[in-house]
Design a protein around this motif. Structure first.
Motif, mmCIF file in Angstrom:
data_model
loop_
_atom_site.group_PDB
_atom_site.id
_atom_site.type_symbol
_atom_site.label_atom_id
_atom_site.label_comp_id
_atom_site.label_asym_id
_atom_site.label_seq_id
_atom_site.Cartn_x
_atom_site.Cartn_y
_atom_site.Cartn_z
ATOM 1 N N ASP A 117 -43.889 15.533 14.357
ATOM 2 C CA ASP A 117 -43.850 16.757 13.548
ATOM 3 C C ASP A 117 -43.401 16.488 12.114
ATOM 4 O O ASP A 117 -42.940 17.379 11.422
ATOM 5 N N GLU A 118 -43.554 15.224 11.688
ATOM 6 C CA GLU A 118 -43.120 14.878 10.332
ATOM 7 C C GLU A 118 -44.285 14.410 9.477
ATOM 8 O O GLU A 118 -45.210 13.773 9.966
ATOM 9 N N ILE A 119 -44.202 14.695 8.190
ATOM 10 C CA ILE A 119 -45.182 14.155 7.238
ATOM 11 C C ILE A 119 -44.433 13.629 6.014
ATOM 12 O O ILE A 119 -43.286 14.009 5.773
ATOM 13 N N GLU A 120 -45.092 12.742 5.283
ATOM 14 C CA GLU A 120 -44.495 12.175 4.075
ATOM 15 C C GLU A 120 -45.192 12.762 2.857
ATOM 16 O O GLU A 120 -46.410 12.640 2.711
ATOM 17 N N ILE A 121 -44.418 13.343 1.989
ATOM 18 C CA ILE A 121 -44.961 13.944 0.768
ATOM 19 C C ILE A 121 -44.764 12.982 -0.400
ATOM 20 O O ILE A 121 -43.697 12.384 -0.534
ATOM 21 N N GLY A 122 -45.805 12.850 -1.232
ATOM 22 C CA GLY A 122 -45.646 12.011 -2.420
ATOM 23 C C GLY A 122 -45.773 10.540 -2.136
ATOM 24 O O GLY A 122 -45.085 9.709 -2.721
ATOM 25 N N ILE A 123 -46.690 10.202 -1.219
ATOM 26 C CA ILE A 123 -46.935 8.790 -0.906
ATOM 27 C C ILE A 123 -47.789 8.131 -1.978
ATOM 28 O O ILE A 123 -48.480 8.784 -2.743
ATOM 29 N N GLY A 124 -47.732 6.799 -1.981
ATOM 30 C CA GLY A 124 -48.660 6.023 -2.794
ATOM 31 C C GLY A 124 -49.850 5.636 -1.939
ATOM 32 O O GLY A 124 -50.200 6.350 -0.998
ATOM 33 N N ILE A 125 -50.458 4.501 -2.251
ATOM 34 C CA ILE A 125 -51.655 4.103 -1.504
ATOM 35 C C ILE A 125 -51.469 2.755 -0.828
ATOM 36 O O ILE A 125 -52.431 2.070 -0.525
ATOM 37 N N HIS A 126 -50.214 2.364 -0.587
ATOM 38 C CA HIS A 126 -49.958 1.055 0.014
ATOM 39 C C HIS A 126 -49.156 1.169 1.297
ATOM 40 O O HIS A 126 -48.447 0.253 1.681
ATOM 41 N N GLY A 127 -49.247 2.337 1.952
ATOM 42 C CA GLY A 127 -48.495 2.490 3.191
ATOM 43 C C GLY A 127 -46.998 2.533 2.952
ATOM 44 O O GLY A 127 -46.221 2.410 3.894
ATOM 45 N N GLU A 128 -46.572 2.684 1.705
ATOM 46 C CA GLU A 128 -45.138 2.769 1.444
ATOM 47 C C GLU A 128 -44.680 4.196 1.707
ATOM 48 O O GLU A 128 -45.477 5.131 1.644
ATOM 49 N N PRO A 129 -43.404 4.396 2.023
ATOM 50 C CA PRO A 129 -42.935 5.771 2.239
ATOM 51 C C PRO A 129 -43.073 6.582 0.947
ATOM 52 O O PRO A 129 -43.227 6.024 -0.133
ATOM 53 N N GLY A 130 -43.041 7.906 1.092
ATOM 54 C CA GLY A 130 -43.184 8.770 -0.078
ATOM 55 C C GLY A 130 -41.843 9.189 -0.640
ATOM 56 O O GLY A 130 -40.821 8.557 -0.401
ATOM 57 N N ARG A 131 -41.858 10.279 -1.393
ATOM 58 C CA ARG A 131 -40.622 10.753 -2.004
ATOM 59 C C ARG A 131 -39.770 11.531 -1.030
ATOM 60 O O ARG A 131 -38.579 11.653 -1.189
ATOM 61 N N GLU A 132 -40.399 12.110 -0.007
ATOM 62 C CA GLU A 132 -39.708 13.101 0.781
ATOM 63 C C GLU A 132 -40.374 13.194 2.146
ATOM 64 O O GLU A 132 -41.590 13.156 2.251
ATOM 65 N N ARG A 133 -39.570 13.325 3.179
ATOM 66 C CA ARG A 133 -40.120 13.496 4.519
ATOM 67 C C ARG A 133 -39.827 14.927 4.950
ATOM 68 O O ARG A 133 -38.688 15.359 4.900
ATOM 69 N N ILE A 134 -40.858 15.652 5.367
ATOM 70 C CA ILE A 134 -40.652 17.055 5.755
ATOM 71 C C ILE A 134 -41.319 17.332 7.100
ATOM 72 O O ILE A 134 -42.048 16.507 7.628
ATOM 73 N N GLN A 135 -41.054 18.516 7.630
ATOM 74 C CA GLN A 135 -41.703 18.961 8.852
ATOM 75 C C GLN A 135 -43.171 19.270 8.571
ATOM 76 O O GLN A 135 -43.511 19.755 7.491
ATOM 77 N N LEU A 136 -44.000 19.000 9.562
ATOM 78 C CA LEU A 136 -45.420 19.341 9.444
ATOM 79 C C LEU A 136 -45.582 20.828 9.140
ATOM 80 O O LEU A 136 -44.884 21.664 9.706
ATOM 81 N N GLU A 137 -46.491 21.136 8.224
ATOM 82 C CA GLU A 137 -46.751 22.522 7.829
ATOM 83 C C GLU A 137 -48.237 22.798 7.960
ATOM 84 O O GLU A 137 -49.035 21.873 8.057
ATOM 85 N N PRO A 138 -48.640 24.071 7.907
ATOM 86 C CA PRO A 138 -50.071 24.374 7.840
ATOM 87 C C PRO A 138 -50.681 23.739 6.584
ATOM 88 O O PRO A 138 -49.988 23.534 5.584
#
Ligand SMILES: Nc1ncnc2c1ncn2[C@@H]1O[C@H](COP(=O)(O)OP(=O)(O)O)[C@@H](O)[C@H]1O
Ligand SMILES: Nc1ncnc2c1ncn2[C@@H]1O[C@H](COP(=O)(O)OP(=O)(O)O)[C@@H](O)[C@H]1O
Ligand SMILES: [Mg+2]
Ligand SMILES: [Mg+2]
Ligand SMILES: [Mg+2]
Ligand SMILES: [Mg+2]
Lengths: 214, 333, 333, 214
Positions: B210-231
Motif C-alpha cells: 500500500d505504499e508508493i514513492e513520490i518524486g523518483i528518478g529513473i534509476h530505481g533510486e528511492p524518491g523524495r517521499e513515501r506515501i500511502q497508495l492513493e487513487p
C-alpha cells in the motif's frame, strides 16, 4: 618500519591492495549505494580497479607518472558513472605532478596527492560537508601534511591520513548530501555513510597496509 | 529476479545487437566502443546530436536516433553513464563539419563523462556544445547542490533540437533551441514498484503493498517521499502541483503534455492519468495543444509514471511537428 | 494490487476518455455505447474496418484506429468481449457505403457478440464480412474445439487489411487479404508474471520465483505448460519451434518478425529476444524483411512476450509499408 | 406443493432468485473461472442478472414472452463474453417459444426450455462432454422431460432437473474442455468444475426454490 620514500613497487602494491580491498568489500560498497544511490559503486570500483591492475600486470610501468596516468586513464575508460571520472582524475593528476621518476619522497607524495584532490574538486566541485569522497580525501591529506611537519616518515603520515579518513567516512553518515546522486534524496540522505567516502577510506587503508609490509 | 536475459553481463550488448537487427533501415550500430548512429551518418553540413547515458531507460536514447532527432546514442551499462571513449567515438562518427551538440541528463556521472568526451573532441578540432537537461522538479535546485535531475523531458529536448538541426540551424542556434526547451519543461514521477538491475538481482528499494514513492528518478533510486497508495487522480494532482508552480505555468499557456510510463505500467493506466492531467490543466486555463503518452524514458520494469509539461510557442510547436523517423517516435515520413 | 486507477469500475471509461483527449487529431470517441472511430469516419466509398474485444490489451485495438488501419475499435470491460450493441453502433458509424469488415479474435465471447452485431447490421442493410484471427500455435487446432486463439498476429491483420481498404479494395478483396494474413501468421507467448484484473484485485495464477508459463493467451489465463525459468535464448527457441513448424516456414521465405511485449516487459529484454529470434530464422534460411518490436497486444502489466512470424510476399509487404497514422503505429504520414 | 402451471409471478421470481444465487456465489463462480478461464464469470453473471431484475422491477412484463425476451435482450447487451450471448439466447428462445401468454403448463415450459437449449447449441455448437453449460442444461432438461412422463407436476420435474443439473455440474470436473476459454488449457482443464456449468446448476436451484415456496 619507517619510509622516507615510496618506490614504484610500493606504489604498484598500493593500487593492487586497493583493488583487493574494493573487491573484498564490493557488497558493502554497493549496499551503501543502494541506500542513497543506484547500487553500483561496489561493482564500479571493482570493475575499474580490476582493469587497472590487469593492465599494470600486463605491462608494468617504468615510472611513477606512467603508473598513475595509466591507472587514471583506465578508470576513466572502464568505469563510467561519477566515480570513474573522479577517481580517474585523481590518479591522472597524481601522475602528472609526480613526473617521470622512480620514487617519491614524502613532500613529493604529499604534493602529488594534493594535486589529485585538486583534480577531484575541479571536476566535481564538491565542498566540505557535501557528503562525498571529498569528505574523506581532504581531511586525510590535511592529516598527512600535518604529520609531515613533525617527521618525514611516510608510514606514520599515511597512518595519520588513514585515521582521519575513517573519521571522515563515519562523519558522512550525519550529513545531508549536496552533491552526487544522494543529493536527490534531500533529508532522506541523512543517516547513511557515503559510498565514495567509504571507498576512499579503503584507498588510505591500502596505503598504510602496503607501507607497513616488507 | 525473473527476466528475459541470458548472462546479465551481456544484457546491453545483446539488446543493442537486437536493436541493430530490428532497425537496420534507421540506424547502424558500432561495437567496441558501442554506440548507435543514424544510418546516413555523418550528415554533411548538419549539426550532429549525441546523447547517451546508462541503459535501462529504453527507448531512451537509442530509440530516438534517426532523421529529425538524434544522430547518435551512447548506451552505458544499466543505469551507469558511458565512459568518455564511446561518447568521443560517436561524436566523431556524426560530425558533419557543423559541430556536435551533446545532450546530457544532469547526473554527475553523465556530466563528467560527457565533459571528458567533449575535451577529446575539441582536441580533434570538433566543435562541441553541451546542454544539460534538468527537468525533475522533485529535486530542489540550488547553486550548492548537484541540481535537478534530467528525466523524461529529455525526449522533448531531443526531438525539438533534432528538428532544428534537421532544418539547418547552426550549432549555436540548435543549442539555443535545446536550452529553450530545457527552460520550459518540468517533470515529476511516481513509482508503484521498484525495478531490478540485472547484475544486482535485487530491487534497490522495497515498497509495501500500500505504499508508493513520490518524486523518483529513473534509476530505481528511492524518491523524495513515501506515501500511502492513493487513487490515480490524487497522485496526478500531487505531481502536477510542483510542476505547474515551478516555471510557473499560467492561464493562457499552450503546452505539450507528456505522460511517460516507467516500463511496467499498462497503457490503460497511463491514459487514466492523462485524462486527469488534461482535466487539471484545462481547469487552470492551460491549453494542451500537443500530447505524448507511452513508455519513453523508463526504469526497466518499474511500475509508475512521470508527467512532463512543456510550455510551447509557435517555434517549438513547429519543430515538434516536423518529420521524425526513429524506432520509437515517428511521423511525417 | 497497486494500480494507477480510481474506482476499478471506471477503468475503461476513464482510459477511453484519456485516449480521446490525447489523440483528438486521429480519433473521435462515442460514449453510451462506447467506441472509438477515426476522426473522419465514415469515409465514403471505403470499406470500414471494425475490431474490438476486452480491454487490457492496449494499444490493441483503439491504438490502431486511424488512416490506413482500423475505422473503429470497440472496447469491452477488461478481458471481456464487448456486447453487440456498441459493435453494431460502431459498424453503423464507419459504414461509408462499401460495407464493413469485422476483425475478430477467436474467443467464443468475441465471436458470438460480433456475430449478433453483424446480424443487427445486416438487418439495417449494412453488408458485413467477418474474419476470425487465430494465430496462437500454443493451442492445438481441431474441428471439435474452440480452435486456436487470436493474439498478437491481430495487429498485422489490422494493418494490412487496413491498407487494402485504404487503397480502395472492395469488401471481398479486403476480407481476402485479411484471410491471407491470418493464414500466414503464427504466434506463441510466454509469461514471467501473471497480471491483475482491476475489479478482481488478485492475480489469476501465481508463479514461483523460478517458474514461467509457456503458451499463454492474452487474458492472464494460465498457459499450456509451466516450466523452470530458462535463459532468454532457450525460451525463444522453445516458442519459435512450434511457430515455424506450423505452416511451415521454410528456407527462402521472407517474413515479418514481431516481438510483442505483454505490458510489463522492459524494452531492453524485447530486443534481447529479437536478437535471438532473428538469429534462429537466419540460420534456417528465412529472411526477416520487416520487423516490429514493442508493446502491441498486452495483458495489462504482465511480464512476458510473444513472438509472431508472418510469411510475406510482395503484396503483403507493399500493404505493410503503406502509410498508417494511428496512436500506436505510424509511418508515411 | 405441486404446480400444474407456472405463472408470470413465479417466472419473474425464478429470474429474481437466480439473480440472488449468482450474486451470493459470485466469488465461487469467479474462482472456478480463475482456474480454467479469465476470472470473470461471477461478475459477468451478477452484472447481467442484476440488470435483468432491475429492468423487470422498473417495468414489469405483461406476458411470458415479454419477460424472457426482455431478460435475454438485457443479458445480450449487458454481459459480453461467452455467457452473455449464450444465456441471452437461452432466454430469448424461451420467450419466443412461450409466446404472449400469462402462464405455462408443464409441456409448455418443457418446450420453451428445450427451445432455449437448442438456441445455446445453435450459438455455441457445444456437444455433450465439451465441459460447458451444455453439460448441465441437456441432462437437466432430459430429466425434466422424463419426470413429466410420470406426472404433470412442474415442481417435481424441476426437482428432477436440479438433481440432474448438480450431477452434470460435478461431472464436468473430470472432463477435458473442448469449447470456450478452458479448451486452451488442454489437459490442464481437467480437475476443475466448469464455471458456466455451475451457474446453470444455480438456474435450476432457483427454479426448484421458487416452486417450493408459497
Ligand atoms: N561532485 C562530486 N564530487 C566528489 N565526489 C562525488 C561527486 N558526485 C559523486 N561523488 C562520489 O561518487 C560516489 C558515487 O559513485 P558511483 O556510485 O560509482 O557513481 P554514480 O553515482 O554515477 O552511480 C558518491 O558516493 C560520492 O562519494
Ligand atoms: N461454445 C460454448 N457453448 C456453450 N457454453 C459455452 C461455450 N463457450 C463457453 N461456454 C460457457 O461459458 C462459460 C464462461 O462464461 P464467461 O466466463 O462468462 O465468459 P468468457 O469465457 O467469455 O469469459 C464457460 O464456463 C462455459 O460453460
Ligand atoms: Mg552509484
Ligand atoms: Mg551509477
Ligand atoms: Mg471473459
Ligand atoms: Mg470468463
Amino acid at each position: 618500519m619507517t619510509n622516507d620514500t615510496i618506490n614504484l613497487d610500493q606504489l604498484t602494491g598500493w593500487l593492487t591492495r586497493f583493488r583487493d580491498l574494493v573487491t573484498e568489500q564490493v557488497s558493502y560498497l554497493t549496499e551503501l549505494d543502494s541506500a542513497i544511490g543506484d547500487a553500483d559503486h561496489g561493482s564500479n570500483m571493482t570493475r575499474g580497479m580490476g582493469a587497472v591492475v590487469e593492465k599494470i600486470q600486463a605491462s608494468p610501468a617504468g615510472t611513477v607518472d606512467e603508473l598513475f596516468k595509466g591507472a587514471g586513464m583506465t578508470l576513466v575508460t572502464s568505469v563510467g558513472g561519477a566515480s570513474g571520472p573522479l577517481y580517474g582524475t585523481f590518479f591522472l593528476r597524481i601522475g602528472t605532478t609526480a613526473g617521470p621518476v622512480a620514487s617519491l619522497d614524502a613532500p613529493g607524495l604529499a604534493a602529488a596527492l594534493r594535486a589529485g584532490l585538486d583534480g577531484v574538486v575541479a571536476r566535481g566541485k564538491a565542498e566540505a560537508g557535501d557528503k562525498t569522497m571529498y569528505d574523506v580525501l581532504a581531511p586525510a591529506l590535511d592529516a598527512f601534511d600535518a604529520a609531515l611537519l613533525a617527521s618525514s616518515d611516510i608510514t606514520s603520515a599515511a597512518a595519520a591520513a588513514y585515521s582521519a579518513a575513517q573519521t571522515g567516512r563515519d562523519a558522512t553518515e550525519a550529513l545531508l548530501a549536496r552533491k552526487g546522486r544522494a543529493s536527490y534524496l534531500g533529508e532522506r540522505s541523512i543517516g547513511h555513510i557515503d559510498p565514495g567516502a567509504a571507498s576512499t577510506s579503503l584507498l588510505f587503508q591500502a596505503l598504510t597496509e602496503i607501507l607497513g609490509e616488507e | 529476479m525473473k527476466k528475459l536475459v541470458n548472462d546479465p553481463k551481456n544484457v546491453v550488448d545483446e539488446a543493442v545487437a537486437g536493436f541493430a537487427a530490428a532497425h537496420g533501415d534507421i540506424v547502424r550500430v558500432s561495437s567496441d566502443p558501442t554506440f548507435i548512429v543514424r544510418a546516413d551518418a555523418p550528415v554533411s553540413g548538419k549539426v550532429g546530436l549525441v546523447s547517451g547515458g546508462g541503459s535501462g531507460h529504453e527507448p531512451l536514447h537509442g530509440g530516438f536516433v534517426g532523421v529529425g532527432m538524434l544522430d547518435a546514442a551512447v548506451p552505458g551499462a544499466v543505469f551507469t553513464s558511458p565512459t568518455p571513449d564511446p561518447i568521443f567515438a560517436a561524436t566523431q562518427a556524426v560530425n558533419g563539419g557543423a559541430g556536435v551538440l551533446h545532450i546530457v541528463k544532469n547526473y554527475t556521472g553523465d556530466v563528467l563523462n560527457f565533459e571528458t568526451a567533449a575535451d577529446l573532441a575539441l582536441a580533434e578540432g570538433i566543435e562541441v556544445r553541451t546542454v544539460i537537461v534538468n527537468d525533475d522538479v522533485a529535486v530542489k535546485d540550488s547553486l550548492y547542490t548537484a541540481g535537478r535531475r534530467g528525466v523524461a523531458g529529455t525526449v522533448l529536448v531531443e526531438k525539438i533540437a533534432g528538428a532544428a538541426a534537421e532544418r539547418g540551424d547552426d550549432l549555436a542556434a540548435v543549442a539555443a533551441v535545446a536550452e529553450k526547451v530545457i527552460g520550459q519543461v518540468r517533470t515529476m514521477g511516481v513509482a508503484l514498484t521498484p525495478c531490478v538491475v540485472p547484475h544486482a538481482g535485487e530491487p534497490s528499494f522495497t515498497l509495501a503493498e500500500d505504499e508508493i514513492e513520490i518524486g523518483i528518478g529513473i534509476h530505481g533510486e528511492p524518491g523524495r517521499e513515501r506515501i500511502q497508495l492513493e487513487p490515480a487522480d490524487a497522485i496526478v494532482d500531487r505531481l502536477l502541483g510542483p510542476i505547474l508552480e515551478d516555471i510557473p505555468f499560467v492561464s493562457g499557456d499552450s503546452v505539450l503534455l507528456l505522460v511517460n510510463g516507467m516500463g511496467g505500467t499498462p497503457q490503460i493506466e497511463l491514459y487514466i492519468v492523462f485524462r486527469r492531467a488534461a482535466e487539471v490543466l484545462a481547469a487552470k486555463g492551460i491549453t494542451v495543444t500537443r500530447t505524448l503518452v507511452g513508455n519513453f524514458t523508463t526504469s526497466l520494469e518499474m511500475q509508475g509514471m512521470s508527467i512532463s509539461v512543456l510550455k510551447l510557442d509557435d517555434e517549438l510547436t513547429e519543430l515538434w511537428d516536423a518529420p521524425v523517423q526513429t524506432a520509437a517516435l515517428r511521423w511525417g515520413r
